[in-house]
Design an enzyme around this catalytic site. Structure first.
Site, PDB file in Angstrom:
ATOM      1  N   CYS A  11       0.849  -1.310   0.047  1.00  0.00           N
ATOM      2  CA  CYS A  11      -0.077   0.003  -0.014  1.00  0.00           C
ATOM      3  C   CYS A  11       0.914   1.326  -0.114  1.00  0.00           C
ATOM      4  O   CYS A  11       2.004   1.300   0.782  1.00  0.00           O
ATOM      5  CB  CYS A  11      -0.917   0.121   1.318  1.00  0.00           C
TER       6      CYS A  11
ATOM      7  N   ARG B  85       5.910  -0.181  -6.015  1.00  0.00           N
ATOM      8  CA  ARG B  85       5.938  -0.973  -4.870  1.00  0.00           C
ATOM      9  C   ARG B  85       5.135  -2.099  -4.876  1.00  0.00           C
ATOM     10  O   ARG B  85       4.852  -3.173  -4.014  1.00  0.00           O
ATOM     11  CB  ARG B  85       5.290  -0.044  -3.567  1.00  0.00           C
TER      12      ARG B  85
ATOM     13  N   TRP C  97      -2.778  -2.736  -1.594  1.00  0.00           N
ATOM     14  CA  TRP C  97      -2.361  -4.137  -1.674  1.00  0.00           C
ATOM     15  C   TRP C  97      -3.112  -5.172  -0.877  1.00  0.00           C
ATOM     16  O   TRP C  97      -2.831  -4.806   0.340  1.00  0.00           O
ATOM     17  CB  TRP C  97      -0.767  -4.298  -1.531  1.00  0.00           C
TER      18      TRP C  97
ATOM     19  N   ASN D  53      -2.379   2.735   5.583  1.00  0.00           N
ATOM     20  CA  ASN D  53      -1.229   1.620   5.280  1.00  0.00           C
ATOM     21  C   ASN D  53      -0.941   0.960   6.682  1.00  0.00           C
ATOM     22  O   ASN D  53      -0.955   1.638   7.788  1.00  0.00           O
ATOM     23  CB  ASN D  53       0.114   2.425   4.904  1.00  0.00           C
ATOM     24  N   GLY D  54      -0.750  -0.492   6.780  1.00  0.00           N
ATOM     25  CA  GLY D  54      -0.711  -1.145   7.790  1.00  0.00           C
ATOM     26  C   GLY D  54      -1.725  -1.964   8.006  1.00  0.00           C
ATOM     27  O   GLY D  54      -2.715  -2.284   7.148  1.00  0.00           O
TER      28      GLY D  54
ATOM     29  N   GLU E  97      19.831 -17.940  -3.591  1.00  0.00           N
ATOM     30  CA  GLU E  97      19.105 -16.633  -4.400  1.00  0.00           C
ATOM     31  C   GLU E  97      18.968 -16.977  -5.520  1.00  0.00           C
ATOM     32  O   GLU E  97      17.974 -16.247  -5.985  1.00  0.00           O
ATOM     33  CB  GLU E  97      20.486 -15.590  -4.108  1.00  0.00           C
TER      34      GLU E  97
ATOM     35  N   LYS F  30      15.068 -16.057  -7.064  1.00  0.00           N
ATOM     36  CA  LYS F  30      15.138 -15.084  -8.068  1.00  0.00           C
ATOM     37  C   LYS F  30      14.203 -15.590  -9.347  1.00  0.00           C
ATOM     38  O   LYS F  30      13.100 -15.160  -9.836  1.00  0.00           O
ATOM     39  CB  LYS F  30      16.235 -14.678  -8.811  1.00  0.00           C
TER      40      LYS F  30
ATOM     41  N   GLU G 193      10.328 -16.175  -8.101  1.00  0.00           N
ATOM     42  CA  GLU G 193       9.497 -15.146  -7.809  1.00  0.00           C
ATOM     43  C   GLU G 193       9.058 -14.352  -9.158  1.00  0.00           C
ATOM     44  O   GLU G 193       7.860 -13.834  -9.272  1.00  0.00           O
ATOM     45  CB  GLU G 193      10.097 -13.887  -6.839  1.00  0.00           C
TER      46      GLU G 193
ATOM     47  N   HIS H  67      19.848 -36.659   1.760  1.00  0.00           N
ATOM     48  CA  HIS H  67      19.050 -36.504   2.725  1.00  0.00           C
ATOM     49  C   HIS H  67      17.752 -36.421   2.458  1.00  0.00           C
ATOM     50  O   HIS H  67      16.956 -36.109   3.442  1.00  0.00           O
ATOM     51  CB  HIS H  67      19.605 -35.551   3.951  1.00  0.00           C
TER      52      HIS H  67
ATOM     53  N   LYS I 271       7.278  -4.458  -3.868  1.00  0.00           N
ATOM     54  CA  LYS I 271       8.639  -4.369  -3.712  1.00  0.00           C
ATOM     55  C   LYS I 271       9.019  -3.791  -2.138  1.00  0.00           C
ATOM     56  O   LYS I 271      10.116  -4.240  -1.678  1.00  0.00           O
ATOM     57  CB  LYS I 271       9.020  -2.930  -4.303  1.00  0.00           C
TER      58      LYS I 271
END
Ligand code: M6R
Length: 623
Positions: A2, A27, A79, A105-106, A498, A502, A505, A521, A618
């Site tokens: 948001c 964002r 969002w 927001n929040g 990583e 990447k 996502e 294992h 983001k």
């Protein structure tokens, strides 16, 4: 996630709000809306599901003069957390009496109790499923209880503003959770109110006297030269000037000078921000290395006069991978106990913290809610804290004892690339500094030598950027149903994790990053001819073991892609991506680049937008 934006000035507020929301787009969001307030005190709201363009088109189809005359308003990109994606759930929300419109927001933890109380006792009907709408209703309710005389009387604008401010403080005391709120009130034209608790909010002013409000300081840089960041519990009344209050008492705040970030445009030869940001990795590394000179470290860490006994590194997602690297590298260099901890787990654990512990928080945005919660917990124990962040003036900067900045420049692609390489570079220099911090004379340290190794790595990445045709070929052969395991040992384990994050996502492929030694294992049970294994091998000590691991998965039919500086691995690979041999302890800064390229090229070959992957934001500002 948001985003909040507000405007008061001489221009049509609608134009400015749409511009602001457009900048906030990076964002991540799923719906957007604006509320404008005209001189006569009438509030008009426009909200739409989906992109800002939908809002713009809706506005174009309106009778223009209805809302275009307004020079004051608030806007929001949402969002979804509580309630699905719909224009009813989009912000702003209006109060039952029509006097208050809010953006939030929040997360409000006690929204259910408040909603039940407002529905059962006050018979207020809710139009959304959000945890935000009740804020607008509570404001109307408190105002009508306390200040009904003000509504009726010939009160001044100032008296009304004070009354609204008082109600905002009363409502803030009822709410539990994290909230940054922007409010407009029909009774006080040309005025916006702001309140902050655990979620960022700032007010900006430019040289033409226009006033702005945003939850995102980098966004304000596009509109203003000066900003004021609210602290928890503070309110602001924003009109032609801005006044700040702490529990109703006016306070003075220090202005922050904003510099518009250069180079935020995509160049014509890059289709996406992610592509541009991968190309910028060498510069990001070099700028970070130059900024973090020995003198800079000494100035930013004046309290660090002896090597800590324990160092914890905390972060989320990609930043957590930088933490794993940091724990391996720092332990090797400093010979002290180091551990990487997921910020979201730290708050559930009883980690031993004492005077000789230092906690390092790694975060690109400086606004990740889990990381901010973790640093607040560490501070409660009196532990020294360092933030490694890419956004100067972000929330973490005002909480941590010291800031070690990464100089990657604005990163707009949701998938972090250049900021990660810059984080690894900052971690290396911080580790060396931890090791020598108690020296009286730094002249004999190897700091300069390490800096020149970083320069060498940056130059070699330039070469990688110009030879990626093999990676493009692999990307084109991947199918949407493929499953891919990334493996590596030691420092290469960091790169494997990583690389997997990447790719998953932005391509939505199932990917996992594992220690090479862990295959046998459990995961070996999943290895068959339907899977790909990407092996990263840059460490001499584990080269043979990686060779065997690749041979083992290949014998079970998996297609093996090896990213390695050891030609020998070619013998067991289906596709071999040769890379150069760089200083092994720092190789993750370099060896991640082909995997960042693979992720980008795969998303593009699937016709997906790598800059805005589904369901991801983001800056993850909720826990
Ligand atoms: O801003 P931060 O570095 O604190 O963000 C942490 C994660 O949300 C972030 O790294 C996320 O994993 C990225 N999308 C990875 O590309």
């Amino acid at each position: 996630m948001c985003g909040i934006f507000g405007y008061i000035g001489q221009k049509p507020a609608v134009d400015q709000l749409l511009l602001g929301l457009k900048v906030l787009e990076y964002r991540g969001y799923d719906s957007a809306g604006i509320a404008v307030l005209n001189d006569k005190g009438s509030i008009n709201i426009l909200k739409r599901e989906g992109k800002i363009i939908n809002l713009l088109n809706a506005f174009k189809s309106l009778e223009k003069n209805k809302i275009y005359a307004s020079q004051c308003g608030i806007g929001h990109t949402r969002w979804a957390t509580h309630g699905g994606v719909s224009s009813n759930n989009a912000h702003p929300h209006i109060s039952y009496g029509g006097n208050f419109a809010i953006v939030h927001n929040g997360i409000i933890d006690n929204y259910r109790e408040i909603r039940n109380m407002l529905t059962n006792e006050q018979h207020i009907e809710f139009v959304s499923q959000t945890d935000s709408e009740e804020i607008a209703h509570l404001l109307e309710l408190e105002f009508s209880k306390r200040y009904s005389d003000i509504i009726r009387s010939e009160s001044t604008q100032r008296e009304r503003q004070k009354a609204v401010l008082d109600c905002i403080n009363v409502v803030a005391d009822i709410l539990k959770g994290s909230f940054a709120i922007g409010v407009i009130c029909a009774l006080t034209p040309n005025c916006i109110y702001a309140y902050k608790n655990l979620s960022p909010l700032a007010v900006g002013r430019n040289s033409s006297g226009e006033m702005y409000m945003s939850s995102d300081l980098p966004t304000l840089c596009n509109f203003c030269e000066t900003a004021y960041a609210l602290s928890d519990g503070e309110t602001a009344i924003i009109c032609k000037r801005v006044a700040f209050f702490d529990k109703g008492i006016e306070i003075q705040k220090k202005p922050i000078r904003l510099n518009k970030e250069k180079n935020t445009e995509r160049t014509s030869d890059c289709k996406h921000y992610m592509e541009k940001e991968i190309l910028e990795i060498p510069d990001a590394i070099l700028r970070t290395k130059d900024k973090l000179s020995l003198n800079y470290m000494r100035d930013t860490l004046p309290w660090l006069t002896k090597k800590p006994e324990t160092i914890y590194f905390l972060g989320c997602g990609t930043a957590f991978h930088a933490c794993i690297f940091a724990s391996y590298y720092t332990e090797k260099i400093c010979k002290v106990y180091c551990k990487a901890i997921l910020a979201s787990e730290f708050i559930c654990q009883d980690v031993k913290l004492n005077d000789s512990t230092v906690c390092v928080f790694i975060t690109q945005s400086g606004e990740t809610a889990d990381t901010l919660q973790a640093i607040r917990k560490a501070k409660q124990f009196g532990v020294r804290t360092i933030a490694i962040t890419n956004v100067a003036l972000s929330s973490i900067c005002s909480i941590s004892d010291s800031v070690v900045p990464t100089m990657a420049g604005v990163e707009l692609g949701v998938a972090s690339t250049k900021a990660y390489n810059a984080q690894l570079c900052a971690v290396v220099l911080l580790a060396v500094y931890f090791d020598i911090c108690d020296c009286i004379d730094f002249r004999h340290s190897n700091y300069a030598e390490i800096q020149s190794t970083i320069t060498d790595i940056a130059n070699r990445i330039n070469a990688l950027n110009s030879g990626k045709s093999k990676i493009e070929e692999i990307a084109k052969t991947l199918r949407r149903s493929d499953r891919i395991f990334f493996i590596g040992r030691g420092f290469d384990y960091v790169t494997a994790r990583e690389g997997a994050l990447k790719l998953k996502e932005i391509s939505y492929l199932y990917c996992d990053g594992l220690c090479g030694g862990e295959l046998k294992h459990g995961t070996l049970a999943l290895i068959s001819k339907d899977v790909y294994v990407v092996a990263v091998a840059t460490q001499t000590d584990s080269m043979k073991k990686m060779y065997n691991a690749v041979a083992e998965v290949r014998a079970r039919g998996a297609k093996c892609i090896c990213v390695s500086c050891f030609e020998k691995l070619n013998e067991v690979s289906d596709v071999f991506i040769p890379i150069e041999h760089v200083e092994e302890t720092m190789s993750p800064i370099y060896s991640i680049v082909p995997l960042q390229q693979l992720a980008y090229l795969t998303a593009v070959s699937f016709s997906l937008d790598p800059d805005k992957p589904r369901n991801l934001a983001k800056s993850v500002t909720v826990e």
